[in-house]
Structure formats: C-alpha cells, structure tokens
Design an enzyme around this catalytic site. Structure first.
Site, mmCIF file in Angstrom:
data_model
loop_
_atom_site.group_PDB
_atom_site.id
_atom_site.type_symbol
_atom_site.label_atom_id
_atom_site.label_comp_id
_atom_site.label_asym_id
_atom_site.label_seq_id
_atom_site.Cartn_x
_atom_site.Cartn_y
_atom_site.Cartn_z
ATOM 1 N N GLU A 257 81.021 94.724 30.095
ATOM 2 C CA GLU A 257 80.668 96.135 30.286
ATOM 3 C C GLU A 257 81.285 96.715 31.552
ATOM 4 O O GLU A 257 81.447 97.933 31.672
ATOM 5 C CB GLU A 257 79.137 96.295 30.303
ATOM 6 C CG GLU A 257 78.433 95.941 31.590
ATOM 7 C CD GLU A 257 78.244 94.454 31.829
ATOM 8 O OE1 GLU A 257 77.567 94.088 32.810
ATOM 9 O OE2 GLU A 257 78.767 93.642 31.028
ATOM 10 N N CYS B 22 75.664 87.318 31.565
ATOM 11 C CA CYS B 22 75.301 86.803 32.888
ATOM 12 C C CYS B 22 73.833 86.343 32.881
ATOM 13 O O CYS B 22 73.515 85.349 32.263
ATOM 14 C CB CYS B 22 75.579 87.853 33.962
ATOM 15 S SG CYS B 22 75.708 87.162 35.633
ATOM 16 N N HIS C 176 81.310 89.813 32.767
ATOM 17 C CA HIS C 176 80.728 91.110 32.431
ATOM 18 C C HIS C 176 81.718 92.000 31.673
ATOM 19 O O HIS C 176 82.510 92.723 32.291
ATOM 20 C CB HIS C 176 80.307 91.843 33.704
ATOM 21 C CG HIS C 176 79.095 91.275 34.365
ATOM 22 N ND1 HIS C 176 77.820 91.737 34.118
ATOM 23 C CD2 HIS C 176 78.962 90.272 35.281
ATOM 24 C CE1 HIS C 176 76.953 91.054 34.851
ATOM 25 N NE2 HIS C 176 77.619 90.161 35.560
#
Length: 225
Positions: free
Chosen positions: A198, A87, A196
């Site tokens: 994660e 990002c 994302h």
C-alpha cells in the site's frame, strides 16, 4: 465491485493507507472494521493492516488474534474468501493459525525501515496475477519482528506446496528463512507479507509496484460475480 474491509485494532497505523488505495485509487467500496465488530458477511476481501496492534504487547499479533472480529476472519477464509495481512497483519495471521510459521525478532535485533527488492514467485494467485513470474518489484519494509521462521518440517511443506509468494531479492533485510517475504495458505486465498504494497501504490509517492497486488484481486472477484 469488490467490497474491501480494513480491520482496525488499537495500535493499527496503516489502516488509512490501505483504505486510500482501495477506496480512492481503485474506487472500490471500503469499510473500516473495528476489532470488536462481528459481522463481515458483506465483504469480499479482508485486509489486516500494519501497525502495532495492542502495542505489540506480549508478542506481535498475539493479542489481536483474540479480538472478536478474528473468529469471523477465520470463517471468512475457510469459505474461500480473500484475506491479506500486511506486516503486523501477517503476524496476526500466523498467530491465528491461518498461515504457518511465525515472525520473530530481526536477525540483528534492530528495527528496519527501508525499501527492499522482492522476487515474485507465484503469479497464479488472485493477488499476484497482474505480475509476471520472476518479476522483481520494490516495496517498503518497516518492522522489528519480520524474520520468518518455521521448523524444518513446516518449512519443507511450504516449499513443496509452493506457498512462498515473495522472496527478498539480494540482501536479506531481517534473516528470514529461505529469504521468505510473503506466503499464502494451501488454497491461495490467504496471503501474508511483511513488505507494504500500500505504500507503493501511488505514482505520486515514487512507485506503484504494489498496486498490482490489489488490482489483480479485483479482476478475480469480478470474474466470480
């Protein structure tokens, strides 16, 4: 073991999320690297996390690119070591010249926060070797300036060199050219992506589609040792 370094800029807000994945889920040594640090020689992989580095003043990633640590990140990448920008981290990588193109305002000028299906275009990279080619995964997205843009020549080079790693599948959430959600450099050790991984690495949160991105790298680093 793979030694991860997670960069921390003023305004980073996804740094702890990434560290949770590498340190707590994958049980790998992880060091939080303050933006003024200049020694990252002990690290195998650098993660530039999401957030709003320096408040996104001037332009997303434009100020972070001049942080002391970034010269070390450039040298880290030039040595063939691994770097991923997620990002805001992707924006920083384009500003630093480690990846081609730029991330600009979303097509509808609105911040988008959703889950987006992605198509995995390459599985011959350390980052993506745990996926299968053409696999559709779903990752969260949260950005206001995530529309990938490049001039015609650069875009053609990216496509010809097979540097597109992820594409948005189905609806394009931000107007990115060629549905691009993530790209790598020509040698494949530097990866930038807007979604994302994660945030989709713990089954307790409802998805672990992103975990393979990190676990695949562990296998590659272990093979090099």
């Amino acid at each position: 073991m793979t030694k991860f370094g997670v960069l921390v800029f003023p305004g980073s807000n996804c740094d702890r999320d990434v560290a949770y994945v590498t340190r707590d889920i994958l049980k790998q040594p992880t060091r939080m690297v303050w933006h003024q640090d200049t020694d990252i020689s002990d690290l195998d992989a650098i993660i530039i996390p999401g957030g709003f580095s320096y408040g996104d003043y001037l332009r997303c990633g434009a100020i972070a690119r001049f942080s002391p640590v970034m010269q070390q990140v450039v040298e880290h990448a030039q040595k063939g070591k691994f770097v991923i920008g997620i990002c805001n981290g992707f924006q920083v990588l384009t500003e630093a010249g480690l990846l081609p193109g730029a991330l600009v305002r979303n097509q509808d000028l609105h911040f988008v926060c959703d889950r987006s299906p992605l198509k995995v275009e390459r599985t011959d990279l350390p980052w993506t070797q745990a996926y299968t080619k053409g696999e559709i995964i779903t990752l969260p997205i949260a950005h206001g300036e995530g529309r990938y843009h490049a001039d015609d020549v650069t875009l053609a080079e990216i496509e010809d060199n097979n540097q597109v790693v992820f594409r948005y599948e189905g609806e394009n959430p931000n107007g990115s050219l060629n549905n691009i959600a993530g790209i790598c450099n020509s040698t494949g050790n530097v990866l930038g992506m807007m979604p994302h991984p994660e945030r989709a690495s713990d089954a307790m949160l409802g998805s672990s589609d992103g975990l393979k991105l990190f676990s695949g790298l562990l296998e590659q680093v272990a093979a090099l040792v």
